[in-house]
Design a protein around this motif. Structure first.
Motif, PDB file in Angstrom:
ATOM      1  N   GLU A   1      29.841  12.985  28.905  1.00  0.00           N
ATOM      2  CA  GLU A   1      30.192  12.282  30.137  1.00  0.00           C
ATOM      3  C   GLU A   1      31.637  11.794  30.145  1.00  0.00           C
ATOM      4  OE1 GLU A   1      27.509   9.142  31.012  1.00  0.00           O
ATOM      5  OE2 GLU A   1      25.750  10.456  31.236  1.00  0.00           O
ATOM      6  N   GLN A   2      32.160  11.457  28.975  1.00  0.00           N
ATOM      7  CA  GLN A   2      33.514  10.924  28.876  1.00  0.00           C
ATOM      8  C   GLN A   2      34.553  11.997  28.540  1.00  0.00           C
ATOM      9  OE1 GLN A   2      32.046   7.692  26.086  1.00  0.00           O
ATOM     10  NE2 GLN A   2      33.616   6.539  27.227  1.00  0.00           N
ATOM     11  N   ALA A   3      34.217  13.251  28.823  1.00  0.00           N
ATOM     12  CA  ALA A   3      35.093  14.364  28.444  1.00  0.00           C
ATOM     13  C   ALA A   3      36.513  14.190  28.972  1.00  0.00           C
ATOM     14  CB  ALA A   3      34.507  15.681  28.942  1.00  0.00           C
ATOM     15  N   ASP A   4      36.652  13.833  30.235  1.00  0.00           N
ATOM     16  CA  ASP A   4      37.992  13.698  30.819  1.00  0.00           C
ATOM     17  C   ASP A   4      38.791  12.601  30.119  1.00  0.00           C
ATOM     18  OD1 ASP A   4      37.472  15.715  32.588  1.00  0.00           O
ATOM     19  OD2 ASP A   4      36.994  14.399  34.267  1.00  0.00           O
ATOM     20  N   ALA A   5      38.140  11.500  29.794  1.00  0.00           N
ATOM     21  CA  ALA A   5      38.819  10.400  29.103  1.00  0.00           C
ATOM     22  C   ALA A   5      39.233  10.819  27.708  1.00  0.00           C
ATOM     23  CB  ALA A   5      37.907   9.168  29.044  1.00  0.00           C
ATOM     24  N   PHE A   6      38.350  11.536  27.024  1.00  0.00           N
ATOM     25  CA  PHE A   6      38.677  12.003  25.680  1.00  0.00           C
ATOM     26  C   PHE A   6      39.877  12.946  25.709  1.00  0.00           C
ATOM     27  CE2 PHE A   6      33.953  11.619  24.206  1.00  0.00           C
ATOM     28  CZ  PHE A   6      34.073  10.238  24.216  1.00  0.00           C
ATOM     29  N   LEU A   7      39.841  13.911  26.627  1.00  0.00           N
ATOM     30  CA  LEU A   7      40.905  14.911  26.686  1.00  0.00           C
ATOM     31  C   LEU A   7      42.231  14.317  27.127  1.00  0.00           C
ATOM     32  CD1 LEU A   7      38.942  17.920  28.201  1.00  0.00           C
ATOM     33  CD2 LEU A   7      39.728  17.660  25.847  1.00  0.00           C
ATOM     34  N   SER A   8      42.185  13.213  27.856  1.00  0.00           N
ATOM     35  CA  SER A   8      43.416  12.587  28.334  1.00  0.00           C
ATOM     36  C   SER A   8      44.241  11.998  27.202  1.00  0.00           C
ATOM     37  CB  SER A   8      43.093  11.504  29.365  1.00  0.00           C
ATOM     38  OG  SER A   8      42.500  10.369  28.744  1.00  0.00           O
ATOM     39  N   VAL A   9      43.618  11.747  26.057  1.00  0.00           N
ATOM     40  CA  VAL A   9      44.355  11.198  24.912  1.00  0.00           C
ATOM     41  C   VAL A   9      44.487  12.216  23.778  1.00  0.00           C
ATOM     42  CG1 VAL A   9      43.807   8.789  25.423  1.00  0.00           C
ATOM     43  CG2 VAL A   9      42.236  10.136  23.995  1.00  0.00           C
ATOM     44  N   ALA A  10      44.131  13.481  24.055  1.00  0.00           N
ATOM     45  CA  ALA A  10      44.232  14.524  23.021  1.00  0.00           C
ATOM     46  C   ALA A  10      45.693  14.762  22.669  1.00  0.00           C
ATOM     47  CB  ALA A  10      43.591  15.810  23.515  1.00  0.00           C
ATOM     48  N   GLY A  11      45.961  14.945  21.386  1.00  0.00           N
ATOM     49  CA  GLY A  11      47.321  15.165  20.904  1.00  0.00           C
ATOM     50  C   GLY A  11      47.495  16.511  20.234  1.00  0.00           C
ATOM     51  N   PRO A  12      48.534  16.653  19.420  1.00  0.00           N
ATOM     52  CA  PRO A  12      48.850  17.942  18.800  1.00  0.00           C
ATOM     53  C   PRO A  12      47.724  18.508  17.930  1.00  0.00           C
ATOM     54  CG  PRO A  12      50.696  16.441  18.599  1.00  0.00           C
ATOM     55  CD  PRO A  12      49.554  15.633  19.130  1.00  0.00           C
ATOM     56  N   GLY A  13      46.988  17.632  17.244  1.00  0.00           N
ATOM     57  CA  GLY A  13      45.913  18.122  16.384  1.00  0.00           C
ATOM     58  C   GLY A  13      44.859  18.870  17.180  1.00  0.00           C
ATOM     59  N   PHE A  14      44.392  18.267  18.260  1.00  0.00           N
ATOM     60  CA  PHE A  14      43.389  18.908  19.107  1.00  0.00           C
ATOM     61  C   PHE A  14      43.973  20.144  19.781  1.00  0.00           C
ATOM     62  CE2 PHE A  14      40.865  19.458  22.974  1.00  0.00           C
ATOM     63  CZ  PHE A  14      39.582  19.386  22.461  1.00  0.00           C
ATOM     64  N   ARG A  15      45.224  20.038  20.207  1.00  0.00           N
ATOM     65  CA  ARG A  15      45.889  21.179  20.839  1.00  0.00           C
ATOM     66  C   ARG A  15      45.931  22.374  19.894  1.00  0.00           C
ATOM     67  NH1 ARG A  15      51.912  20.245  20.844  1.00  0.00           N
ATOM     68  NH2 ARG A  15      51.513  20.913  18.704  1.00  0.00           N
ATOM     69  N   ASP A  16      46.347  22.132  18.655  1.00  0.00           N
ATOM     70  CA  ASP A  16      46.476  23.226  17.704  1.00  0.00           C
ATOM     71  C   ASP A  16      45.110  23.794  17.317  1.00  0.00           C
ATOM     72  OD1 ASP A  16      49.167  22.790  17.802  1.00  0.00           O
ATOM     73  OD2 ASP A  16      49.294  21.751  15.875  1.00  0.00           O
TER      74      ASP A  16
END
Length: 298
Positions: free
Chosen positions: A205-220
């Motif tokens: 349910e909080q996917a958008d909130a989680f992804l809004s703070v994603a940084g280089p680690g998640f990106r890579d």
């Protein structure tokens, strides 16, 4: 120097191969065919090919080098379509990400002409597909794995090795089954995990909130989840047995982490991380992490 490249599939991989050959001065003429006439026309406009062919057969006609840059599932049909024009002097290669199924397809399709076929897997690509993204330098520094069949002529294997080396590649020779086991471990399963990671976040349910703070680690970590869905569907199915075997190894590794977390064992957790960190530090990759790292081939 090759007189004529018959390019069957003028997308990213095939188009880049043609451009690389031209840049290196290794081919005089490129005749290309794609299932989509729009793709072939674009390849002609870009100078990727010199002549449009209306069929795979006519692309191969008169060629001393033929490259199949088609989905692995189309290998057998494509080889059957050009079979009666294959000569002992013609070198045929593919760029498929799986090799066991490609070799089997070639056995069925080519028969006595199997000697001309050198299965190849250049481990490079981009998240974006299509001839518009073809790049003469795509193969520079890439690892290329050749998996000759039991009937591949030695002279063709040597010719293929020399060609890829001239394009700036690091060439290795493996058995098809060894290739598929290796790439299940270091590419196919990692792609499936990246797809699964995105699924696991997006279903919350909080996917958008989680992804809004994603940084280089998640990106890579999730970069390769941007790969082409149809292509990766085909790769995972083609190498299903090896991917499932590697998935079991991964589950065991995740379980080990879960066990020490559950127990609150800080030292054991640090030991697991240290082992992985040290192993990762010893890896030597084609190139630095970037959008140019492999995503379309495995």
């Amino acid at each position: 120097m090759f007189e004529q490249l018959g390019l069957i599939g003028c997308g990213l991989m095939g188009g880049s191969f043609a451009l690389a050959l031209k840049k290196a001065g290794l081919v005089k003429r490129v005749v290309g065919y794609s299932k989509s006439p729009t793709t072939t026309a674009r390849a002609l406009q870009m100078g990727v090919i010199d002549v449009e062919a209306p069929s795979a057969l006519l692309a191969a006609a008169g060629a001393d080098l033929v490259l199949l840059a088609v989905p692995v599932g189309a290998t057998e049909a494509t080889l059957k379509s050009i079979k009666h024009l294959v000569t002992p002097e013609m070198l045929i290669m593919d760029v498929g990400s799986t090799k066991g199924d490609v070799v089997q397809a070639a056995r069925h399709a080519l028969g006595n002409q199997l000697a001309s076929f050198v299965p190849a897997h250049p481990n490079t690509g981009k998240e974006v597909a299509g001839v518009a993204h073809a790049d003469a330098d795509l193969y520079q520094g890439a690892k290329v794995i050749l998996t000759p069949t039991e009937r591949t002529l030695t002279q063709h294997l040597h010719k293929a090795q020399a060609l890829w080396t001239a394009l700036g590649c690091e060439v290795r020779v493996m058995a098809p089954e060894t290739h598929d086991a290796a790439f299940a471990a270091i590419s196919h399963l990692p792609h499936m995990l990246a797809f699964a990671m995105m699924q696991s976040v997006m279903r919350q349910e909080q996917a958008d909130a989680f992804l809004s703070v994603a940084g280089p680690g998640f990106r890579d970590f999730t970069r390769i989840a941007a790969g082409d869905p149809k292509m990766w569907r085909d790769i995972l199915l083609a190498n299903k047995a090896e991917v499932l075997a590697q998935a079991q190894h991964f589950k065991q590794a995740v379980q080990a982490f879960e066990d020490v977390l559950q127990a609150g064992n800080a030292q054991a957790l640090e030991d697991l991380i240290t082992l992985a960190s040290a192993a990762r530090a010893q890896c030597r990759f084609n190139q630095p992490a970037s959008a140019a790292e492999p995503a379309l081939t495995a």
